[in-house]
Design a protein around this motif. Sequence first.
Motif, PDB file in Angstrom:
ATOM      1  N   ALA A 199       0.845  -1.188   0.000  1.00  0.00           N
ATOM      2  CA  ALA A 199       0.000   0.000   0.000  1.00  0.00           C
ATOM      3  C   ALA A 199       0.885   1.244   0.000  1.00  0.00           C
ATOM      4  O   ALA A 199       2.090   1.187   0.241  1.00  0.00           O
ATOM      5  CB  ALA A 199      -0.895  -0.004   1.238  1.00  0.00           C
ATOM      6  N   GLU A 200       0.265   2.379  -0.292  1.00  0.00           N
ATOM      7  CA  GLU A 200       1.004   3.637  -0.296  1.00  0.00           C
ATOM      8  C   GLU A 200       1.544   3.922   1.106  1.00  0.00           C
ATOM      9  O   GLU A 200       0.839   3.767   2.102  1.00  0.00           O
ATOM     10  CB  GLU A 200       0.078   4.777  -0.727  1.00  0.00           C
ATOM     11  CG  GLU A 200       0.762   6.135  -0.745  1.00  0.00           C
ATOM     12  CD  GLU A 200      -0.217   7.257  -1.095  1.00  0.00           C
ATOM     13  OE1 GLU A 200       0.190   8.412  -1.063  1.00  0.00           O
ATOM     14  OE2 GLU A 200      -1.380   6.925  -1.392  1.00  0.00           O
ATOM     15  N   ILE A 201       2.797   4.301   1.200  1.00  0.00           N
ATOM     16  CA  ILE A 201       3.424   4.587   2.488  1.00  0.00           C
ATOM     17  C   ILE A 201       3.148   6.034   2.869  1.00  0.00           C
ATOM     18  O   ILE A 201       3.449   6.957   2.106  1.00  0.00           O
ATOM     19  CB  ILE A 201       4.942   4.326   2.425  1.00  0.00           C
ATOM     20  CG1 ILE A 201       5.203   2.848   2.126  1.00  0.00           C
ATOM     21  CG2 ILE A 201       5.614   4.737   3.734  1.00  0.00           C
ATOM     22  CD1 ILE A 201       6.662   2.519   1.930  1.00  0.00           C
ATOM     23  N   VAL A 202       2.547   6.217   4.022  1.00  0.00           N
ATOM     24  CA  VAL A 202       2.216   7.558   4.506  1.00  0.00           C
ATOM     25  C   VAL A 202       3.206   7.927   5.600  1.00  0.00           C
ATOM     26  O   VAL A 202       3.369   7.196   6.580  1.00  0.00           O
ATOM     27  CB  VAL A 202       0.778   7.616   5.058  1.00  0.00           C
ATOM     28  CG1 VAL A 202       0.476   9.006   5.607  1.00  0.00           C
ATOM     29  CG2 VAL A 202      -0.210   7.231   3.965  1.00  0.00           C
ATOM     30  N   VAL A 203       3.887   9.062   5.447  1.00  0.00           N
ATOM     31  CA  VAL A 203       4.837   9.549   6.440  1.00  0.00           C
ATOM     32  C   VAL A 203       4.191  10.704   7.192  1.00  0.00           C
ATOM     33  O   VAL A 203       3.800  11.708   6.587  1.00  0.00           O
ATOM     34  CB  VAL A 203       6.153  10.015   5.779  1.00  0.00           C
ATOM     35  CG1 VAL A 203       7.110  10.543   6.843  1.00  0.00           C
ATOM     36  CG2 VAL A 203       6.786   8.873   5.006  1.00  0.00           C
ATOM     37  N   ARG A 204       4.049  10.559   8.514  1.00  0.00           N
ATOM     38  CA  ARG A 204       3.435  11.601   9.317  1.00  0.00           C
ATOM     39  C   ARG A 204       4.471  12.153  10.285  1.00  0.00           C
ATOM     40  O   ARG A 204       5.051  11.405  11.076  1.00  0.00           O
ATOM     41  CB  ARG A 204       2.245  11.041  10.103  1.00  0.00           C
ATOM     42  CG  ARG A 204       1.437  12.129  10.814  1.00  0.00           C
ATOM     43  CD  ARG A 204       0.286  11.524  11.586  1.00  0.00           C
ATOM     44  NE  ARG A 204       0.756  10.782  12.743  1.00  0.00           N
ATOM     45  CZ  ARG A 204      -0.043  10.193  13.619  1.00  0.00           C
ATOM     46  NH1 ARG A 204      -1.354  10.230  13.433  1.00  0.00           N
ATOM     47  NH2 ARG A 204       0.449   9.540  14.654  1.00  0.00           N
ATOM     48  N   ALA A 205       4.702  13.445  10.215  1.00  0.00           N
ATOM     49  CA  ALA A 205       5.686  14.074  11.095  1.00  0.00           C
ATOM     50  C   ALA A 205       5.121  14.207  12.503  1.00  0.00           C
ATOM     51  O   ALA A 205       3.905  14.350  12.698  1.00  0.00           O
ATOM     52  CB  ALA A 205       6.068  15.450  10.550  1.00  0.00           C
ATOM     53  N   ALA A 206       6.006  14.133  13.505  1.00  0.00           N
ATOM     54  CA  ALA A 206       5.585  14.285  14.892  1.00  0.00           C
ATOM     55  C   ALA A 206       5.144  15.723  15.154  1.00  0.00           C
ATOM     56  O   ALA A 206       5.731  16.681  14.622  1.00  0.00           O
ATOM     57  CB  ALA A 206       6.735  13.923  15.823  1.00  0.00           C
ATOM     58  N   ASN A 207       4.102  15.882  15.983  1.00  0.00           N
ATOM     59  CA  ASN A 207       3.669  17.238  16.345  1.00  0.00           C
ATOM     60  C   ASN A 207       4.466  17.723  17.558  1.00  0.00           C
ATOM     61  O   ASN A 207       5.305  16.997  18.106  1.00  0.00           O
ATOM     62  CB  ASN A 207       2.165  17.270  16.613  1.00  0.00           C
ATOM     63  CG  ASN A 207       1.749  16.311  17.732  1.00  0.00           C
ATOM     64  OD1 ASN A 207       2.486  16.129  18.699  1.00  0.00           O
ATOM     65  ND2 ASN A 207       0.567  15.707  17.598  1.00  0.00           N
TER      66      ASN A 207
END
Length: 243
Positions: A199-207
Amino acid sequence: MRQIVLDTETTGLNPRTGDRIIEIGCVELMNRRLTGNNFHRYINPERDSEEGALAVHGLTTAFLSDKPKFAEIFDELREYTRGAQVIIHNAPFDLGFLDAEYKLLRQSPFSSDVAGVIDTLVQAKEMYPGKRNSLDALCDRYGISNAHRTLHGALLDSELLAEVYLAMTRGQNSFSIDVGGGHNDVDGGGATLELLPLAEIVVRAANEEELAAHELLLNGLDKDAKGTCIWRKPAPEPAENMP
């Protein structure tokens, strides 16, 4: 492979001071599949439960008074578990009680009749260091419903632990088990593993809140290490190629 997921309930915390097993629950897995061939017995311990233990399992002396004694279920339990790999959460606790009961009957330790013991608490601590790894916490982590678990029960806890164990050891989500033929890789149980599209890899930055929590964790690690923990140290510069 035959595996038995096992749990006990007891009159207290210490078999060396006379605490006894009052319930045993076992769930059978054959090649990682639930078979429905379960083992469940209540046991008369011939003594009262400690107040703290009674609050956990709710099995009163009156309820257990007409149940068989451990000696009466021993042969059945040993035959059921013989030769299987046994899965227990916090194995030293249950094994300590089982060995104590076996010793009273002048029998060799429980582990001498089985093919080995897997401690899921040890596995969970290795997989999730610093996290809560109780059975309830693992159920939450893997999305396994334990809403019906108002009191501890050996069979119910074994059923939940079986689901947790299968989730913990499922492996990469990009593989599916396919018992049909083909030219794909094969897992240890002989089942064919089919590689699925990623699946598409989603990168989420830390808040900011997560970064602050991370900084607090690193500060604690620095304190424990009495210096700078490895996660604060810069990566080493790559070595220059020799002429």
